[in-house]
Scaffold this active site. Structure first.
Site, mmCIF file in Angstrom:
data_model
loop_
_atom_site.group_PDB
_atom_site.id
_atom_site.type_symbol
_atom_site.label_atom_id
_atom_site.label_comp_id
_atom_site.label_asym_id
_atom_site.label_seq_id
_atom_site.Cartn_x
_atom_site.Cartn_y
_atom_site.Cartn_z
ATOM 1 C CB SER A 115 2.068 3.529 -7.534
ATOM 2 O OG SER A 115 2.620 4.090 -8.692
ATOM 3 C CE1 TYR A 175 0.707 8.277 -5.255
ATOM 4 C CE2 TYR A 175 2.075 7.185 -6.895
ATOM 5 C CZ TYR A 175 0.869 7.299 -6.222
ATOM 6 O OH TYR A 175 -0.150 6.439 -6.516
ATOM 7 C CE LYS A 225 0.059 5.203 -3.102
ATOM 8 N NZ LYS A 225 -1.207 4.786 -2.459
#
Lengths: 320, 320
Positions: free
Chosen positions: A122, A146, A150
């Site tokens: 992302s 997050y 990632k």
């Protein structure tokens, strides 16, 4: 060719499954079997080949191994806890987004066949102390858990690939808009809901101002890119298996104007503008300007304008 | 102030322990206790305060918790499997360099006091598809498993710090030269041994040519920087807790000439030049040119020339 989609019950997983079901092949190789795995058993899709669905908790290493037990030529690893939820529940984010990804890479490695693994990262990996324009060589300095999880998984994907354990392809997805279906817990949720809900006659809240700029891709182009990622020959991928997908930068105001152009004045009136500091805290740390040279050179695609995103939603996803 | 050095039995850990033993304080706070932990019980050091030594396997989460059980204000996490070994034994590298680091961060978080955690990363996180000059915002694209594991741990260190679980400071060490003692399994080993051994009357093998350039720091400056890292106020660290330490770029030829300047012709004759493709495969992927702006602005130090590195070795480390 056996294909497994981990995270096959999610919005992108389902669209990908339906697209593969229609095509029947990846890069000229016929798909013989598709397995959809997710934390809740994914919905079946129509396809030219057998499709199975399984429940899978990716924090369970043995269970991931079992899901790949019949072999896999292409593994899509789309499973993740989204940004808002990973921020609220750090341990859950670590266990799903990082340890879960390691479990997938390890289980794929255990096959001993160096399967293709397409991993959705992302643009949340970007942020912090880097210049405003994101180049392919810009440091990852995520400002959310997050994004950090990632980014850590990306480092491993490239290394597992360099070692020849898997043939990884990590795509840093722009924010996907317009997402169909119900709102999820992503901090980026409003970037879809302020179009999706009004286009279906319902009110929606916009927590940022019209000048807020961000980087977007439609679900339709995203799915095309996921299939393209599995079709690329290994040799063109280079030394970094992870890179930003193409997208477009729009302000919220421009996107609302695109909705007006395509769908008229009525939907626009259904947006309520209510600033939300908690959401702004997260999304203002994200980046809006990208130069995705590598992905463009590798023929990944993007929408021509946000009017495309509105039209694709009306064609593919509106609930009638 | 309680200090714990995980990896306290290694070369840098022992030098750091002795330096702290002499100073007796960090940033004006008196050290009340120092604990050295390592896979083999570390050697004791002389100090103005009590020093304990413990065996610790950092792949054992409970054992890491036990080592921090009496509390810790400053935790040095120096433990790692080096580059050559992590490349040869991937699983061991993952378990020590990545999972072990997560265990340290988690155990530090469990203290509930947001302790300072100084983590030694490495310039091995750089490589691959980035411009030749490494800036603070250059992407990490490691081309070794050691570098990938360090890079993944870096992402977590910054995120654990952003969340307020720990107060992390991650230093990307240049190659340390001249390392005293026995050779280790690092691919960079020759960058010390071709000086250390000849300066002590022994032959050494150089597996690369005299034009090979790389980025170096002496053990003495490295230890000063490790102490400085723990003394910096949190506020100056910014949004990325990990950054490259200052160093200097030298070619092997320049370094050999520096040895000649300081120690005469005899040691230089003890270098045997024998190209080694396996070592070159690893070290040619490393970077030589850095602009460590952030570290310099934060007053981290470096040697003035490689003659310093030679002199420091003769003053601090030569076996007589």
């Amino acid at each position: 060719m056996r294909v497994v989609i981990i995270g096959g019950g999610g919005m992108i997983g389902q669209k990908l499954a339906r697209a593969l079901g229609q095509r029947g092949e990846i890069g000229g190789s016929k798909i013989s079997h598709l397995l959809l795995a997710d934390i809740a058993s994914p919905a079946a899709v129509e396809a030219k080949f057998p499709v199975a669905a399984k429940r899978l908790d990716i924090t369970d290493r043995a269970a991931v191994g079992a899901v790949l037990g019949n072999g896999a030529d292409v593994i899509y690893h789309l499973a993740a806890i989204v940004s808002g939820q990973a921020e609220a529940d750090f341990d859950l984010g670590m266990s799903i987004n990082l340890i879960g990804s390691i479990n997938v890479f390890e289980a794929a490695r255990d096959l001993g066949t160096c399967p293709i693994v397409v991993f959705t990262s992302s643009i949340a990996v970007y942020g912090g102390e880097v210049p405003a324009m994101i180049e392919d060589w810009t440091a990852l300095n995520p400002q959310t858990s997050y994004g950090a999880q990632k980014a850590a998984a990306e480092m491993l994907l490239t290394d597992y690939s360099r070692k020849g354990f898997i043939d990884g392809r990590g795509l840093r997805l722009p924010t996907i808009s317009i997402r169909p279906g119900k709102p999820n817990k992503a901090a980026s949720g409003f970037m879809s809901s302020i179009f999706r809900e009004p286009l279906q006659g319902r009110e929606a809240v916009c927590p940022v101002g019209p000048d807020y700029e961000h980087w977007y891709l439609s679900p339709r182009c995203c799915v095309e890119n996921l299939i393209h990622a599995a079709e690329l020959p290994t040799i063109v991928l280079g030394q970094n298996r992870c890179f930003a997908l193409p997208g477009r930068t729009y302000s919220i105001g421009e996107m609302v104007e695109a909705m007006r152009q395509v769908a008229g004045d009525e939907p626009v009136k259904l947006i309520r503008w209510e600033p939300d500091p908690a959401i702004q805290d997260i999304v203002l740390g994200w980046r809006a300007y990208f130069n995705p040279s590598k992905a463009l050179a590798l023929d990944f695609v993007r929408d021509d304008s946000f009017e495309d995103n509105i039209r694709f939603f009306l064609e593919d996803d509106i609930e009638r």
